[in-house]
Design an enzyme around this catalytic site. Sequence first.
Site, PDB file in Angstrom:
ATOM      1  N   SER A  27       0.806  -1.094  -0.023  1.00  0.00           N
ATOM      2  CA  SER A  27       0.125   0.064   0.109  1.00  0.00           C
ATOM      3  C   SER A  27       0.803   0.989   0.079  1.00  0.00           C
ATOM      4  CB  SER A  27      -0.865   0.064   1.039  1.00  0.00           C
ATOM      5  OG  SER A  27      -2.156   0.934   1.217  1.00  0.00           O
ATOM      6  N   ARG A  72     -11.802   6.919   9.838  1.00  0.00           N
ATOM      7  CA  ARG A  72     -11.419   5.541   9.769  1.00  0.00           C
ATOM      8  C   ARG A  72     -12.471   4.491   9.195  1.00  0.00           C
ATOM      9  NH1 ARG A  72      -6.924   2.144   9.399  1.00  0.00           N
ATOM     10  NH2 ARG A  72      -7.077   0.360  10.861  1.00  0.00           N
ATOM     11  N   ASP A 122      -8.593  -6.848  -4.713  1.00  0.00           N
ATOM     12  CA  ASP A 122      -8.002  -5.453  -4.187  1.00  0.00           C
ATOM     13  C   ASP A 122      -8.636  -4.514  -5.169  1.00  0.00           C
ATOM     14  OD1 ASP A 122      -6.878  -3.273  -3.036  1.00  0.00           O
ATOM     15  OD2 ASP A 122      -4.854  -4.238  -3.183  1.00  0.00           O
ATOM     16  N   HIS A 134      -8.062  -5.288  -0.113  1.00  0.00           N
ATOM     17  CA  HIS A 134      -6.673  -4.736  -0.105  1.00  0.00           C
ATOM     18  C   HIS A 134      -6.023  -5.191   1.054  1.00  0.00           C
ATOM     19  CE1 HIS A 134      -3.615  -1.652  -0.488  1.00  0.00           C
ATOM     20  NE2 HIS A 134      -3.629  -1.250   0.528  1.00  0.00           N
ATOM     21  N   ASP A 135      -6.405  -5.588   2.210  1.00  0.00           N
ATOM     22  CA  ASP A 135      -5.953  -5.945   3.393  1.00  0.00           C
ATOM     23  C   ASP A 135      -5.191  -7.149   3.174  1.00  0.00           C
ATOM     24  OD1 ASP A 135      -5.862  -3.709   5.034  1.00  0.00           O
ATOM     25  OD2 ASP A 135      -7.549  -4.325   6.446  1.00  0.00           O
TER      26      ASP A 135
END
Length: 389
Positions: A162, A232, A328, A361-362
Amino acid sequence: MTLSPLSQEARSQVDDPSSLVMRFGADEPLMMDAGIALAPWQIAYQTYGTLNAEKSNAVLICHALTGDQHAANDNPVTGKPGWWRTMVGPGLPVDTNRFFVICANVIGGCMGSTGPASIDPASGQPYALDFPVVTIRDMVRAQAALVDKLGIETLFCVIGGSMGGMQVLQWAASYPARVFSALPIATAARHSAQNIAFHEVGRQAVMADPDWRGGRYLLEGTRPSKGLAVARMGAHITYLSEMALHRKFGRNFQDRSAPTFSFDADFQIESYLRYQGISFVERFDANSYLYMTRAMDYFDLAAEQGGSLARAFKGTATRFCVISFTSDWLFPTSDSRAIVHALNAAAASVAFVEVESDKGHDAFLLDEPEMFAAARGFIDAAARVRGIA
């Protein structure tokens, strides 16, 4: 507002962190893209493993947006395991029995490297928005200064996902002779308009909180907790995939069997996002969040080379392995392919792996055996060429 013990611990990490710190005096300024010579300044970091006699086995880990230097040790604020315990450690792909691993908190962060929460020596008060805007290249310059101070001329490998992957690419472009191998994961050579839009929504949430006080909340004894929590929550959605959200939460109710016909957290996903927001506020500085997201927005490696990404890597001898994930959508595989095409055009040595995953993505932070196998294979092959046992 009375700070909880956890957030008090987070505040204590800003200037005197529970890690190693490299300090640079007034005669050692960090020249920043904003045109500011930052001095004095410091960078907080952790190391794992042992530097060999030839100083040829150093690996630099670059963290993502809300990460820190605690990649493989317990975090001093949360008490939780380091954010990349799956990748870094004895016998793992980044094997600390073989490599000397460095992970630094980026400039602009809030875990010991100089940032907006740090004390400005000119005023004796936190910098707040008087801190210069930070770029990915500034982060890399600061890391290069740290590596210099450690007496390391060449890094065996630079690795990150990232925002960390952006730093990896910047390292390879800015200091090609100092990077033997590079492993950018789930990243891009520039931030997309969609990603900039997501970041702007998050920043506006922070700045709309009355307790933000124009960025001077530390001086005025407040915290923009609600705004930062919303930022967040919004960002966390982008780190997951629809498949991962459905598998984990679906439309399941939270501790109830029927809707309450209210705006309480009826659904498990609502409760989860609220928890993510609240826990994040306890450990991260709101202004640092603004600065980190802005740094990603400004990143465009091709723009530094007249629009040619291949030119950024012209003549490089660095060995690359680029990894992406099928689910992602924040940094899709097309972004990684653009990097690979540019490296091919520059006649660079590059491998590319697209990992089949529904974790979004994580995925780069999670248990992904295919990613581990690809990383291990690449690192081991590069180590053989480098002559590292």
